[in-house]
Every structure is written in C-alpha cells, then in structure tokens.
Design a protein around this motif. Structure first.
Motif, PDB file in Angstrom:
ATOM      1  N   ILE A   1       1.019  -1.111  -0.020  1.00 34.17           N
ATOM      2  CA  ILE A   1      -0.065  -0.104  -0.056  1.00 34.17           C
ATOM      3  C   ILE A   1       1.077   1.108   0.049  1.00 34.17           C
ATOM      4  O   ILE A   1       0.418   2.062  -0.821  1.00 34.17           O
ATOM      5  CB  ILE A   1      -0.884  -0.174   1.030  1.00 34.17           C
ATOM      6  N   ARG A   2       1.974   1.215   0.756  1.00 33.35           N
ATOM      7  CA  ARG A   2       2.926   2.366   0.783  1.00 33.35           C
ATOM      8  C   ARG A   2       3.396   2.573  -0.676  1.00 33.35           C
ATOM      9  O   ARG A   2       3.536   3.758  -1.080  1.00 33.35           O
ATOM     10  CB  ARG A   2       3.854   2.155   1.762  1.00 33.35           C
ATOM     11  N   GLU A   3       3.930   1.343  -1.143  1.00 29.32           N
ATOM     12  CA  GLU A   3       4.530   1.566  -2.622  1.00 29.32           C
ATOM     13  C   GLU A   3       3.474   2.067  -3.664  1.00 29.32           C
ATOM     14  O   GLU A   3       3.816   3.007  -4.238  1.00 29.32           O
ATOM     15  CB  GLU A   3       5.293   0.433  -2.968  1.00 29.32           C
ATOM     16  N   ALA A   4       2.339   1.541  -3.563  1.00 31.93           N
ATOM     17  CA  ALA A   4       1.250   2.147  -4.648  1.00 31.93           C
ATOM     18  C   ALA A   4       0.937   3.568  -4.240  1.00 31.93           C
ATOM     19  O   ALA A   4       0.819   4.234  -5.195  1.00 31.93           O
ATOM     20  CB  ALA A   4       0.023   1.173  -4.114  1.00 31.93           C
ATOM     21  N   LEU A   5       0.746   3.949  -3.051  1.00 30.98           N
ATOM     22  CA  LEU A   5       0.713   5.451  -2.689  1.00 30.98           C
ATOM     23  C   LEU A   5       1.774   6.410  -3.330  1.00 30.98           C
ATOM     24  O   LEU A   5       1.608   7.560  -3.911  1.00 30.98           O
ATOM     25  CB  LEU A   5       0.745   5.579  -1.163  1.00 30.98           C
ATOM     26  N   ARG A   6       3.190   5.893  -3.181  1.00 32.95           N
ATOM     27  CA  ARG A   6       4.187   6.517  -3.855  1.00 32.95           C
ATOM     28  C   ARG A   6       4.097   6.548  -5.298  1.00 32.95           C
ATOM     29  O   ARG A   6       4.223   8.021  -5.843  1.00 32.95           O
ATOM     30  CB  ARG A   6       5.437   5.819  -3.559  1.00 32.95           C
ATOM     31  N   ILE A   7       3.457   5.690  -5.859  1.00 35.36           N
ATOM     32  CA  ILE A   7       3.103   5.985  -7.384  1.00 35.36           C
ATOM     33  C   ILE A   7       2.071   6.993  -7.721  1.00 35.36           C
ATOM     34  O   ILE A   7       2.028   7.588  -8.453  1.00 35.36           O
ATOM     35  CB  ILE A   7       2.888   4.452  -8.119  1.00 35.36           C
ATOM     36  N   VAL A   8       1.079   6.760  -6.907  1.00 33.67           N
ATOM     37  CA  VAL A   8      -0.168   7.615  -6.938  1.00 33.67           C
ATOM     38  C   VAL A   8       0.149   9.336  -6.506  1.00 33.67           C
ATOM     39  O   VAL A   8      -0.391   9.834  -7.595  1.00 33.67           O
ATOM     40  CB  VAL A   8      -1.296   7.322  -6.000  1.00 33.67           C
ATOM     41  N   LEU A   9       0.936   9.331  -5.757  1.00 33.33           N
ATOM     42  CA  LEU A   9       1.369  10.728  -5.398  1.00 33.33           C
ATOM     43  C   LEU A   9       2.294  11.172  -6.482  1.00 33.33           C
ATOM     44  O   LEU A   9       2.506  12.412  -6.377  1.00 33.33           O
ATOM     45  CB  LEU A   9       1.940  10.628  -4.025  1.00 33.33           C
ATOM     46  N   ASP A  10       3.312  10.583  -7.106  1.00 30.76           N
ATOM     47  CA  ASP A  10       4.143  10.986  -8.272  1.00 30.76           C
ATOM     48  C   ASP A  10       3.490  11.458  -9.463  1.00 30.76           C
ATOM     49  O   ASP A  10       2.914  10.683 -10.068  1.00 30.76           O
ATOM     50  CB  ASP A  10       4.973   9.955  -8.554  1.00 30.76           C
ATOM     51  N   ALA A  11       3.374  12.789  -9.515  1.00 31.44           N
ATOM     52  CA  ALA A  11       2.533  13.345 -10.707  1.00 31.44           C
ATOM     53  C   ALA A  11       3.010  13.094 -12.116  1.00 31.44           C
ATOM     54  O   ALA A  11       2.332  13.070 -13.060  1.00 31.44           O
ATOM     55  CB  ALA A  11       2.369  14.849 -10.449  1.00 31.44           C
ATOM     56  N   ARG A  12       4.120  12.491 -11.950  1.00 30.39           N
ATOM     57  CA  ARG A  12       4.829  11.770 -13.289  1.00 30.39           C
ATOM     58  C   ARG A  12       4.204  10.819 -13.665  1.00 30.39           C
ATOM     59  O   ARG A  12       4.186  10.470 -15.030  1.00 30.39           O
ATOM     60  CB  ARG A  12       6.134  11.690 -13.380  1.00 30.39           C
ATOM     61  N   ASN A  13       3.513  10.054 -12.923  1.00 34.51           N
ATOM     62  CA  ASN A  13       2.476   8.803 -13.294  1.00 34.51           C
ATOM     63  C   ASN A  13       1.033   9.142 -13.839  1.00 34.51           C
ATOM     64  O   ASN A  13       0.270   8.398 -13.956  1.00 34.51           O
ATOM     65  CB  ASN A  13       2.412   7.787 -12.281  1.00 34.51           C
ATOM     66  N   HIS A  14       0.709  10.385 -13.637  1.00 33.98           N
ATOM     67  CA  HIS A  14      -0.654  11.021 -13.739  1.00 33.98           C
ATOM     68  C   HIS A  14      -0.818  11.144 -15.384  1.00 33.98           C
ATOM     69  O   HIS A  14       0.257  11.533 -16.170  1.00 33.98           O
ATOM     70  CB  HIS A  14      -0.892  12.257 -13.092  1.00 33.98           C
ATOM     71  N   PRO A  15      -2.165  10.858 -15.810  1.00 33.32           N
ATOM     72  CA  PRO A  15      -3.107  10.545 -15.279  1.00 33.32           C
ATOM     73  C   PRO A  15      -2.870   8.934 -15.029  1.00 33.32           C
ATOM     74  O   PRO A  15      -2.460   8.249 -15.728  1.00 33.32           O
ATOM     75  CB  PRO A  15      -4.236  10.656 -16.103  1.00 33.32           C
ATOM     76  N   VAL A  16      -3.409   8.419 -13.799  1.00 34.61           N
ATOM     77  CA  VAL A  16      -3.305   6.999 -13.317  1.00 34.61           C
ATOM     78  C   VAL A  16      -4.824   6.477 -13.088  1.00 34.61           C
ATOM     79  O   VAL A  16      -5.586   7.254 -12.422  1.00 34.61           O
ATOM     80  CB  VAL A  16      -2.401   7.187 -12.337  1.00 34.61           C
ATOM     81  N   LEU A  17      -4.899   5.318 -13.427  1.00 34.56           N
ATOM     82  CA  LEU A  17      -5.899   4.459 -13.017  1.00 34.56           C
ATOM     83  C   LEU A  17      -5.715   3.562 -12.026  1.00 34.56           C
ATOM     84  O   LEU A  17      -4.726   2.638 -12.191  1.00 34.56           O
ATOM     85  CB  LEU A  17      -6.893   3.869 -14.187  1.00 34.56           C
ATOM     86  N   ILE A  18      -6.294   3.370 -11.056  1.00 32.52           N
ATOM     87  CA  ILE A  18      -6.280   2.408  -9.872  1.00 32.52           C
ATOM     88  C   ILE A  18      -7.503   1.377  -9.830  1.00 32.52           C
ATOM     89  O   ILE A  18      -8.509   1.775 -10.160  1.00 32.52           O
ATOM     90  CB  ILE A  18      -6.307   3.053  -8.402  1.00 32.52           C
ATOM     91  N   HIS A  19      -7.164   0.157 -10.055  1.00 25.24           N
ATOM     92  CA  HIS A  19      -8.000  -0.829 -10.170  1.00 25.24           C
ATOM     93  C   HIS A  19      -7.670  -2.175  -9.443  1.00 25.24           C
ATOM     94  O   HIS A  19      -6.503  -2.494  -9.444  1.00 25.24           O
ATOM     95  CB  HIS A  19      -8.641  -1.046 -11.619  1.00 25.24           C
ATOM     96  N   CYS A  20      -8.654  -3.017  -9.141  1.00 26.44           N
ATOM     97  CA  CYS A  20      -8.663  -4.352  -8.666  1.00 26.44           C
ATOM     98  C   CYS A  20      -9.670  -4.972  -9.512  1.00 26.44           C
ATOM     99  O   CYS A  20      -9.838  -4.712 -10.728  1.00 26.44           O
ATOM    100  CB  CYS A  20      -8.769  -4.468  -7.221  1.00 26.44           C
ATOM    101  N   ASN A  21     -10.259  -6.071  -8.928  1.00 29.16           N
ATOM    102  CA  ASN A  21     -11.305  -6.787  -9.718  1.00 29.16           C
ATOM    103  C   ASN A  21     -12.593  -6.071 -10.027  1.00 29.16           C
ATOM    104  O   ASN A  21     -12.964  -5.709 -11.025  1.00 29.16           O
ATOM    105  CB  ASN A  21     -11.624  -8.093  -9.120  1.00 29.16           C
ATOM    106  N   ARG A  22     -13.129  -5.760  -8.677  1.00 31.81           N
ATOM    107  CA  ARG A  22     -14.414  -5.027  -8.784  1.00 31.81           C
ATOM    108  C   ARG A  22     -14.306  -3.425  -8.377  1.00 31.81           C
ATOM    109  O   ARG A  22     -15.370  -2.598  -8.409  1.00 31.81           O
ATOM    110  CB  ARG A  22     -15.382  -5.576  -7.811  1.00 31.81           C
ATOM    111  N   GLY A  23     -13.008  -2.907  -7.989  1.00 35.29           N
ATOM    112  CA  GLY A  23     -13.074  -1.527  -7.672  1.00 35.29           C
ATOM    113  C   GLY A  23     -13.677  -1.259  -6.179  1.00 35.29           C
ATOM    114  O   GLY A  23     -13.951  -0.010  -5.996  1.00 35.29           O
TER     115      GLY A  23
END
Length: 173
Positions: free
Chosen positions: A111-133
């Motif tokens: 979760i911490r590593e995924a948050l790092r990616i979400v917070l890094d604007a260089r990865n935007h726009p970003v979609l977060i998903h699992c099976n059902r969201g």
C-alpha cells in the motif's frame, strides 16, 4: 437556425424545442464510451475502477492515461497488456490477495509503495483498479484520503459508496 455545442446539435430559442431531436455530431463510435465498473475520479489525474475489459478501452483512451496501478496478483490479460503497450501506458502491479474476514492481511508495504506511485504526478493520469473496484482499490484510495487529511467518517463514507453491501470492517481498519 442550428449550431453545434460540444458535439450536440442545439436549436436557437426561436424554435419549439419540444419536438426537436438532438443528434450527436460525431460518429457512432463516440456513443460506445463505456467506463469500467465502479469508475470514478478520485482527484485531478487520479481515477479508480473495477477491472477494465475491451469494451472499456475506447473510454480509457479518452483519459490519456500514463499509468495503471493493478492491485491483484493474477497476471494482466494479454488483451489488456496489448492495449497498454499500444497506448504507452505503464503498468504497476501489486499482488494484493483478496481476503475475506476474518483472515485479512493487507500488506502495508505494498500500500505504501502504491501510494508513492499515486502521489508522483509523473505517473498521472493514473487509473487504480482491482477486480471490482471495491475493497483493494477502496483501501488504497482510503489511505490517499488520509494523506489528504480527510476525516475518517468521510473516508468511510466513500469506501461504503463503492463497497455497498460488501463493505468490510477489516478494510476500513
């Protein structure tokens, strides 16, 4: 007199619009923009959803995604991988197992590593998903909300809106 506003024919006020038919100005392909299950905007440049399939690809192209964060351990399907490659989208996969109570183990490091990616604007726009969201995506978005200093009741309300009857107390804690 007819004019176009955002691809939809509109009629000036002189005409009785009760009998006017509104026709999209673009091709029928534009009508096939189908968002994935549980799709929503989380914040500027951050989106969430359930697992997208080929019916959602046209919609996803409109988002101009740079990255996708996939929270499941299963391999990404070949068709989805091809879509990512052809659109220059990076895939970040975090193999968080789906757990039902009482056997819950949401790995804090993932979760911490995924948050790092979400917070890094260089990865935007970003979609977060699992099976059902719902659960895994809800946990990650909930952690983001805490970093945004949301109160817990608002974080839980948002989680509940997506998880509905399947909300898990363990996810919320």
């Amino acid at each position: 007199m007819c004019r176009t506003l955002e691809g939809v024919a509109t009629v000036d006020h002189h005409v009785d619009v009760s009998s006017t038919v509104v026709v999209p100005a673009n091709s029928s392909d534009d009508l096939n923009l189908i968002p994935p299950l549980n799709f929503a905007m989380v914040d500027n440049g951050i989106f969430r959803s359930g697992f997208p399939d080929s019916a959602n690809f046209s919609f996803l192209q409109t988002l101009n995604l740079s990255s996708i964060i996939y929270l499941c351990p299963e391999p990404y399907p070949e068709g989805n991988t091809e879509f990512l490659k052809s659109n220059g989208i990076k895939l970040f996969q975090f193999g968080i197992e789906s757990h039902k109570e009482p056997f819950v183990n949401i790995p804090e490091d993932a979760i911490r590593e995924a948050l790092r990616i979400v917070l890094d604007a260089r990865n935007h726009p970003v979609l977060i998903h699992c099976n059902r969201g719902k659960h895994r995506t809800g946990c990650l978005v909930g952690c983001l909300r805490k970093l945004q200093r949301w109160c817990l009741s608002s974080v839980f309300d948002e989680y509940q809106r997506f998880a509905a009857a399947k909300a898990r107390v363990s996810d919320q804690s």
